[in-house]
Design a protein around this motif. Sequence first.
Motif, PDB file in Angstrom:
ATOM      1  N   LYS A 178       0.830  -1.213   0.000  1.00 44.34           N
ATOM      2  CA  LYS A 178       0.000   0.000   0.000  1.00 44.34           C
ATOM      3  C   LYS A 178       0.862   1.259   0.000  1.00 44.34           C
ATOM      4  O   LYS A 178       1.915   1.289   0.632  1.00 44.34           O
ATOM      5  CB  LYS A 178      -0.889   0.025   1.242  1.00 44.34           C
ATOM      6  CG  LYS A 178      -2.151  -0.773   1.073  1.00 44.34           C
ATOM      7  CD  LYS A 178      -3.064  -0.621   2.278  1.00 44.34           C
ATOM      8  CE  LYS A 178      -4.347  -1.394   2.056  1.00 44.34           C
ATOM      9  NZ  LYS A 178      -5.030  -1.698   3.308  1.00 44.34           N
ATOM     10  N   ASP A 179       0.361   2.284  -0.656  1.00 43.39           N
ATOM     11  CA  ASP A 179       1.085   3.553  -0.747  1.00 43.39           C
ATOM     12  C   ASP A 179       0.738   4.400   0.484  1.00 43.39           C
ATOM     13  O   ASP A 179      -0.002   5.365   0.408  1.00 43.39           O
ATOM     14  CB  ASP A 179       0.655   4.249  -2.053  1.00 43.39           C
ATOM     15  CG  ASP A 179       1.393   5.537  -2.300  1.00 43.39           C
ATOM     16  OD1 ASP A 179       2.272   5.897  -1.500  1.00 43.39           O
ATOM     17  OD2 ASP A 179       1.071   6.196  -3.309  1.00 43.39           O
ATOM     18  N   ARG A 211       1.013   8.312   0.602  1.00 45.41           N
ATOM     19  CA  ARG A 211       0.001   9.062  -0.153  1.00 45.41           C
ATOM     20  C   ARG A 211      -1.373   8.919   0.474  1.00 45.41           C
ATOM     21  O   ARG A 211      -2.199   9.823   0.439  1.00 45.41           O
ATOM     22  CB  ARG A 211      -0.004   8.559  -1.603  1.00 45.41           C
ATOM     23  CG  ARG A 211      -0.917   9.318  -2.540  1.00 45.41           C
ATOM     24  CD  ARG A 211      -0.500  10.765  -2.667  1.00 45.41           C
ATOM     25  NE  ARG A 211      -1.403  11.483  -3.566  1.00 45.41           N
ATOM     26  CZ  ARG A 211      -2.543  12.023  -3.189  1.00 45.41           C
ATOM     27  NH1 ARG A 211      -2.924  11.930  -1.924  1.00 45.41           N
ATOM     28  NH2 ARG A 211      -3.314  12.665  -4.041  1.00 45.41           N
ATOM     29  N   LYS A 251       8.485   6.689  -1.027  1.00 42.40           N
ATOM     30  CA  LYS A 251       8.329   7.617  -2.147  1.00 42.40           C
ATOM     31  C   LYS A 251       8.392   6.882  -3.477  1.00 42.40           C
ATOM     32  O   LYS A 251       7.610   7.161  -4.379  1.00 42.40           O
ATOM     33  CB  LYS A 251       9.441   8.664  -2.112  1.00 42.40           C
ATOM     34  CG  LYS A 251       9.045   9.867  -1.315  1.00 42.40           C
ATOM     35  CD  LYS A 251       9.922  11.039  -1.654  1.00 42.40           C
ATOM     36  CE  LYS A 251       9.468  12.247  -0.852  1.00 42.40           C
ATOM     37  NZ  LYS A 251      10.452  13.325  -0.887  1.00 42.40           N
ATOM     38  N   ASN A 311       7.672   3.795  -3.959  1.00 41.88           N
ATOM     39  CA  ASN A 311       6.429   3.032  -4.058  1.00 41.88           C
ATOM     40  C   ASN A 311       5.286   3.930  -4.528  1.00 41.88           C
ATOM     41  O   ASN A 311       4.449   3.532  -5.355  1.00 41.88           O
ATOM     42  CB  ASN A 311       6.100   2.420  -2.693  1.00 41.88           C
ATOM     43  CG  ASN A 311       4.867   1.552  -2.732  1.00 41.88           C
ATOM     44  OD1 ASN A 311       4.669   0.781  -3.677  1.00 41.88           O
ATOM     45  ND2 ASN A 311       4.016   1.682  -1.720  1.00 41.88           N
ATOM     46  N   HIS A 312       5.288   5.166  -4.031  1.00 42.70           N
ATOM     47  CA  HIS A 312       4.258   6.130  -4.430  1.00 42.70           C
ATOM     48  C   HIS A 312       4.350   6.432  -5.936  1.00 42.70           C
ATOM     49  O   HIS A 312       3.341   6.432  -6.644  1.00 42.70           O
ATOM     50  CB  HIS A 312       4.419   7.408  -3.606  1.00 42.70           C
ATOM     51  CG  HIS A 312       3.642   8.562  -4.125  1.00 42.70           C
ATOM     52  ND1 HIS A 312       2.271   8.555  -4.212  1.00 42.70           N
ATOM     53  CD2 HIS A 312       4.043   9.760  -4.623  1.00 42.70           C
ATOM     54  CE1 HIS A 312       1.855   9.690  -4.729  1.00 42.70           C
ATOM     55  NE2 HIS A 312       2.914  10.444  -4.989  1.00 42.70           N
ATOM     56  N   LYS A 358       3.208   3.406  -7.912  1.00 39.24           N
ATOM     57  CA  LYS A 358       1.739   3.298  -7.859  1.00 39.24           C
ATOM     58  C   LYS A 358       1.097   4.258  -8.845  1.00 39.24           C
ATOM     59  O   LYS A 358       0.146   3.904  -9.547  1.00 39.24           O
ATOM     60  CB  LYS A 358       1.244   3.588  -6.444  1.00 39.24           C
ATOM     61  CG  LYS A 358       1.326   2.397  -5.505  1.00 39.24           C
ATOM     62  CD  LYS A 358       0.031   1.629  -5.566  1.00 39.24           C
ATOM     63  CE  LYS A 358       0.009   0.268  -4.913  1.00 39.24           C
ATOM     64  NZ  LYS A 358       1.076  -0.284  -4.199  1.00 39.24           N
TER      65      LYS A 358
END
Lengths: 175, 122
Positions: A2-3, A6, B107, B109-110, B113
């Motif tokens: 999971k992000d 964010r 970051k 990973n963000h 995504k």
Amino acid sequence: MKDLIRIKSMLSTETEKHLNQQIKKEAYASAIYLSMAGWCDRNGFQGAADHFYKQSDEERDHQLKLFKFLSDMGGTAISPEVTNVKQEFGSFREVFEEALEHEIAVTQSFKNIMAHLHKEGDYVTAEYLNWFLKEQREEEYVARRILELFDVIGEEGTGRWDIDRHIHKIEYNEA
Amino acid sequence: MALIRTQFTSRKLEEVFSTSAGAVYQADSERCLYVDFAGKRTRLNFLCFLRLKTAVEKVDIEQMLLDAEAPDLEIISICACEHCFVLDATEILAFRELLQGAFVMFKLNHIIKDCLYRLPVS
Ligand SMILES: [Fe+2]
Ligand SMILES: [Fe+2]
């Protein structure tokens, strides 16, 4: 995975830092305007004192607006420490010179934040900050016009008294 | 340590970042993080984890090392999280590296995504 970063917040760490710094600057502005109001009051400039009391309130509102936005978007808004607030000024004119200088610094600070937001592609925050850019237009205009009164009216004789009575008449009407 | 580890095998832990000094894992099912450091495993939610990083970054290592009056150990506790760490300067440096590395991975990973799931038209 999971992000989480964010999910928690819409703002990047850097943006959050910029906004917290701006919150601190607005808090400082509120404090310095209050101190200017006090100086003007005790030196007999009632018009100028009223002007700075109002400015001080406005800066507090700016601080709260940014604080609330930062919180609403999931960031950690920091209630700032305000120190080194100057209490004495050399002259009536010097107060306004410093006020304008301060507004210029704030405008510069917002330009800087905007540049960062555009680089990051955070148009959502940039859109929110547009209100502050517009506000700075007005703030600089008023501060600059008041300072000009010192040359237009002149400080000799009853000049300072005249300037003091004129301050409230200055307002920005957008073209 | 190995025993503690087995307690968590039912949950899927994904490694976020690790160094020779420790590791950070993410458990999506619990929306939390596990930090293996200084011989123990600590479970933290994201906000506490963020506070932990800030607290570890705030320690003035230079003063710790140079000032004879300054204590050799630093107690790092984050309010609302029951955990606390008692660390010396070397451990703090190692902890910093671990936590900062984890944030770089968050970051990354963000960004991944965004690129793989949020932006493409399905
Ligand atoms: Fe302001
Ligand atoms: Fe202002």
